[in-house]
Design a protein around this motif. Structure first.
Motif, PDB file in Angstrom:
ATOM      1  N   MET A  58     201.631  27.769  87.993  1.00  0.00           N
ATOM      2  CA  MET A  58     201.581  28.285  89.365  1.00  0.00           C
ATOM      3  C   MET A  58     201.010  29.700  89.422  1.00  0.00           C
ATOM      4  O   MET A  58     201.326  30.468  90.318  1.00  0.00           O
ATOM      5  CB  MET A  58     202.980  28.251  89.975  1.00  0.00           C
ATOM      6  CG  MET A  58     203.554  26.850  90.111  1.00  0.00           C
ATOM      7  SD  MET A  58     202.565  25.762  91.153  1.00  0.00           S
ATOM      8  CE  MET A  58     203.000  26.366  92.762  1.00  0.00           C
ATOM      9  N   THR A  59     200.137  30.049  88.500  1.00  0.00           N
ATOM     10  CA  THR A  59     199.547  31.388  88.459  1.00  0.00           C
ATOM     11  C   THR A  59     198.541  31.565  89.595  1.00  0.00           C
ATOM     12  O   THR A  59     197.589  30.781  89.703  1.00  0.00           O
ATOM     13  CB  THR A  59     198.837  31.625  87.112  1.00  0.00           C
ATOM     14  OG1 THR A  59     199.778  31.445  86.057  1.00  0.00           O
ATOM     15  CG2 THR A  59     198.240  33.021  87.046  1.00  0.00           C
ATOM     16  N   PRO A  60     198.728  32.599  90.436  1.00  0.00           N
ATOM     17  CA  PRO A  60     197.714  32.881  91.455  1.00  0.00           C
ATOM     18  C   PRO A  60     196.478  33.496  90.788  1.00  0.00           C
ATOM     19  O   PRO A  60     196.586  34.478  90.063  1.00  0.00           O
ATOM     20  CB  PRO A  60     198.370  33.906  92.376  1.00  0.00           C
ATOM     21  CG  PRO A  60     199.799  33.983  91.981  1.00  0.00           C
ATOM     22  CD  PRO A  60     199.906  33.444  90.589  1.00  0.00           C
ATOM     23  N   HIS A  61     195.314  32.908  90.995  1.00  0.00           N
ATOM     24  CA  HIS A  61     194.042  33.441  90.503  1.00  0.00           C
ATOM     25  C   HIS A  61     192.898  32.679  91.150  1.00  0.00           C
ATOM     26  O   HIS A  61     193.076  31.548  91.606  1.00  0.00           O
ATOM     27  CB  HIS A  61     193.959  33.391  88.965  1.00  0.00           C
ATOM     28  CG  HIS A  61     193.896  32.030  88.366  1.00  0.00           C
ATOM     29  ND1 HIS A  61     194.957  31.149  88.364  1.00  0.00           N
ATOM     30  CD2 HIS A  61     192.882  31.376  87.761  1.00  0.00           C
ATOM     31  CE1 HIS A  61     194.601  30.025  87.765  1.00  0.00           C
ATOM     32  NE2 HIS A  61     193.337  30.135  87.390  1.00  0.00           N
ATOM     33  N   GLY A  62     191.725  33.315  91.216  1.00  0.00           N
ATOM     34  CA  GLY A  62     190.531  32.653  91.730  1.00  0.00           C
ATOM     35  C   GLY A  62     190.638  32.171  93.159  1.00  0.00           C
ATOM     36  O   GLY A  62     189.945  31.230  93.547  1.00  0.00           O
ATOM     37  N   GLY A  63     191.514  32.757  93.955  1.00  0.00           N
ATOM     38  CA  GLY A  63     191.665  32.341  95.343  1.00  0.00           C
ATOM     39  C   GLY A  63     192.564  31.134  95.530  1.00  0.00           C
ATOM     40  O   GLY A  63     192.610  30.546  96.607  1.00  0.00           O
ATOM     41  N   GLY A  64     193.295  30.761  94.495  1.00  0.00           N
ATOM     42  CA  GLY A  64     194.204  29.625  94.589  1.00  0.00           C
ATOM     43  C   GLY A  64     195.308  29.771  93.561  1.00  0.00           C
ATOM     44  O   GLY A  64     195.654  30.880  93.162  1.00  0.00           O
ATOM     45  N   ILE A  65     195.850  28.643  93.114  1.00  0.00           N
ATOM     46  CA  ILE A  65     196.888  28.650  92.087  1.00  0.00           C
ATOM     47  C   ILE A  65     196.577  27.580  91.050  1.00  0.00           C
ATOM     48  O   ILE A  65     195.915  26.592  91.346  1.00  0.00           O
ATOM     49  CB  ILE A  65     198.300  28.403  92.669  1.00  0.00           C
ATOM     50  CG1 ILE A  65     198.351  27.062  93.407  1.00  0.00           C
ATOM     51  CG2 ILE A  65     198.743  29.548  93.550  1.00  0.00           C
ATOM     52  CD1 ILE A  65     199.755  26.598  93.749  1.00  0.00           C
ATOM     53  N   GLY A  66     197.068  27.796  89.849  1.00  0.00           N
ATOM     54  CA  GLY A  66     196.890  26.784  88.816  1.00  0.00           C
ATOM     55  C   GLY A  66     197.101  27.355  87.441  1.00  0.00           C
ATOM     56  O   GLY A  66     197.261  28.568  87.271  1.00  0.00           O
TER      57      GLY A  66
ATOM     58  N   LEU B 242     191.637  23.043  68.039  1.00  0.00           N
ATOM     59  CA  LEU B 242     191.430  23.442  69.423  1.00  0.00           C
ATOM     60  C   LEU B 242     190.028  23.059  69.876  1.00  0.00           C
ATOM     61  O   LEU B 242     189.034  23.446  69.262  1.00  0.00           O
ATOM     62  CB  LEU B 242     191.647  24.947  69.588  1.00  0.00           C
ATOM     63  CG  LEU B 242     191.540  25.473  71.017  1.00  0.00           C
ATOM     64  CD1 LEU B 242     192.577  24.817  71.932  1.00  0.00           C
ATOM     65  CD2 LEU B 242     191.711  26.984  71.025  1.00  0.00           C
ATOM     66  N   PHE B 243     189.945  22.292  70.949  1.00  0.00           N
ATOM     67  CA  PHE B 243     188.701  21.831  71.537  1.00  0.00           C
ATOM     68  C   PHE B 243     188.302  22.778  72.669  1.00  0.00           C
ATOM     69  O   PHE B 243     187.178  23.276  72.721  1.00  0.00           O
ATOM     70  CB  PHE B 243     188.927  20.413  72.037  1.00  0.00           C
ATOM     71  CG  PHE B 243     187.751  19.685  72.615  1.00  0.00           C
ATOM     72  CD1 PHE B 243     186.455  20.143  72.506  1.00  0.00           C
ATOM     73  CD2 PHE B 243     187.955  18.489  73.275  1.00  0.00           C
ATOM     74  CE1 PHE B 243     185.394  19.438  73.044  1.00  0.00           C
ATOM     75  CE2 PHE B 243     186.907  17.767  73.808  1.00  0.00           C
ATOM     76  CZ  PHE B 243     185.620  18.247  73.704  1.00  0.00           C
ATOM     77  N   ALA B 244     189.253  23.049  73.587  1.00  0.00           N
ATOM     78  CA  ALA B 244     188.958  23.900  74.737  1.00  0.00           C
ATOM     79  C   ALA B 244     190.251  24.284  75.442  1.00  0.00           C
ATOM     80  O   ALA B 244     191.298  23.676  75.240  1.00  0.00           O
ATOM     81  CB  ALA B 244     188.041  23.182  75.702  1.00  0.00           C
ATOM     82  N   ASN B 245     190.147  25.319  76.286  1.00  0.00           N
ATOM     83  CA  ASN B 245     191.243  25.704  77.152  1.00  0.00           C
ATOM     84  C   ASN B 245     190.868  25.323  78.593  1.00  0.00           C
ATOM     85  O   ASN B 245     189.754  25.595  79.034  1.00  0.00           O
ATOM     86  CB  ASN B 245     191.507  27.209  77.102  1.00  0.00           C
ATOM     87  CG  ASN B 245     192.644  27.600  78.034  1.00  0.00           C
ATOM     88  OD1 ASN B 245     193.773  27.180  77.834  1.00  0.00           O
ATOM     89  ND2 ASN B 245     192.338  28.356  79.060  1.00  0.00           N
ATOM     90  N   LEU B 246     191.794  24.677  79.270  1.00  0.00           N
ATOM     91  CA  LEU B 246     191.584  24.309  80.675  1.00  0.00           C
ATOM     92  C   LEU B 246     192.243  25.375  81.552  1.00  0.00           C
ATOM     93  O   LEU B 246     193.422  25.679  81.399  1.00  0.00           O
ATOM     94  CB  LEU B 246     192.173  22.942  80.979  1.00  0.00           C
ATOM     95  CG  LEU B 246     191.994  22.475  82.421  1.00  0.00           C
ATOM     96  CD1 LEU B 246     190.538  22.149  82.692  1.00  0.00           C
ATOM     97  CD2 LEU B 246     192.860  21.261  82.697  1.00  0.00           C
ATOM     98  N   ASP B 247     191.462  25.926  82.454  1.00  0.00           N
ATOM     99  CA  ASP B 247     191.902  26.926  83.423  1.00  0.00           C
ATOM    100  C   ASP B 247     191.543  26.334  84.783  1.00  0.00           C
ATOM    101  O   ASP B 247     190.359  26.143  85.093  1.00  0.00           O
ATOM    102  CB  ASP B 247     191.146  28.229  83.152  1.00  0.00           C
ATOM    103  CG  ASP B 247     191.361  29.296  84.200  1.00  0.00           C
ATOM    104  OD1 ASP B 247     192.028  29.054  85.220  1.00  0.00           O
ATOM    105  OD2 ASP B 247     190.830  30.395  84.002  1.00  0.00           O
ATOM    106  N   ALA B 248     192.531  25.974  85.570  1.00  0.00           N
ATOM    107  CA  ALA B 248     192.265  25.299  86.840  1.00  0.00           C
ATOM    108  C   ALA B 248     192.760  26.119  88.027  1.00  0.00           C
ATOM    109  O   ALA B 248     193.799  26.785  87.945  1.00  0.00           O
ATOM    110  CB  ALA B 248     192.938  23.929  86.850  1.00  0.00           C
ATOM    111  N   VAL B 249     192.015  26.052  89.131  1.00  0.00           N
ATOM    112  CA  VAL B 249     192.368  26.743  90.363  1.00  0.00           C
ATOM    113  C   VAL B 249     192.392  25.717  91.487  1.00  0.00           C
ATOM    114  O   VAL B 249     191.343  25.218  91.897  1.00  0.00           O
ATOM    115  CB  VAL B 249     191.356  27.871  90.682  1.00  0.00           C
ATOM    116  CG1 VAL B 249     191.703  28.531  92.007  1.00  0.00           C
ATOM    117  CG2 VAL B 249     191.294  28.888  89.570  1.00  0.00           C
ATOM    118  N   GLY B 250     193.597  25.404  91.969  1.00  0.00           N
ATOM    119  CA  GLY B 250     193.726  24.537  93.120  1.00  0.00           C
ATOM    120  C   GLY B 250     193.765  25.375  94.384  1.00  0.00           C
ATOM    121  O   GLY B 250     194.432  26.410  94.422  1.00  0.00           O
TER     122      GLY B 250
END
Length: 170
Positions: free
Chosen positions: A120-128, A158-166
């Motif tokens: 629930m991190t606020p970032h990029g104009g949303g949360i994710g 480690l393949f990748a890190n997913l950083d998502a903004v809903g």
């Protein structure tokens, strides 16, 4: 049983760690995005739009994302993972080797608990989530290595890190 996605709008970054970027560059492996995924410059990862306009949740199948990544070796061999489903134990996709479908396979593993502290991190104009590491599954490490023609990655690496903004508004 199709249900709406978590938010109507958003985006996600699937960023490769420096060792994977180096491996891709050193071995001349191209990274392509299968629509709506887009390859980032310098083989650093992939970008994808998310939201209820492209994704959905199925109570039995998981969370669905169309498209995916494609890796092409300098010899022209390729492996793609498309039509991705996130499930509790990992990411599944239809795998294509040199354009030939291999069926649905687990392509990455992850630990949902690693993502939960940032969900629930606020970032990029949303949360994710800002931190959700994906690791090569045994199967995808094997076919990635076969495509590259060299033993480059291992299962669990480690393949990748997913950083998502809903987002709830565009």
């Amino acid at each position: 049983m199709r249900m709406p996605y978590f938010t109507p709008f958003g985006y996600a970054n699937f960023d490769f760690p420096p060792q994977i970027v180096g491996l891709l560059n050193d071995n001349e492996i191209a990274v392509e995005g299968i629509t709506p995924f887009q390859a980032k410059p310098a083989k650093t990862g992939l970008y994808l739009p998310i939201g209820s306009h492209t994704n959905h949740i199925d109570a039995c199948m998981g969370v669905y994302y169309p498209g995916g990544p494609k890796f092409v070796s300098k010899t022209g061999n390729s492996v793609a993972a498309e039509n991705i489903w996130l499930r509790m134990d990992g990411a599944y996709a239809t795998v294509k080797i040199n354009g030939v479908a291999q069926g649905e396979r687990m392509v990455a593993t992850y630990n949902v608990g690693e993502m939960m502290p940032t969900v629930m991190t606020p970032h990029g104009g949303g949360i994710g989530p800002t931190y959700w590491p994906f690791r090569f599954s045994p199967y995808f490490a094997q076919v990635f290595n076969q495509t590259a023609g060299a033993n480059l990655v291992s299962a669990g690496e480690l393949f990748a890190n997913l950083d998502a903004v809903g987002k709830f508004a565009p």
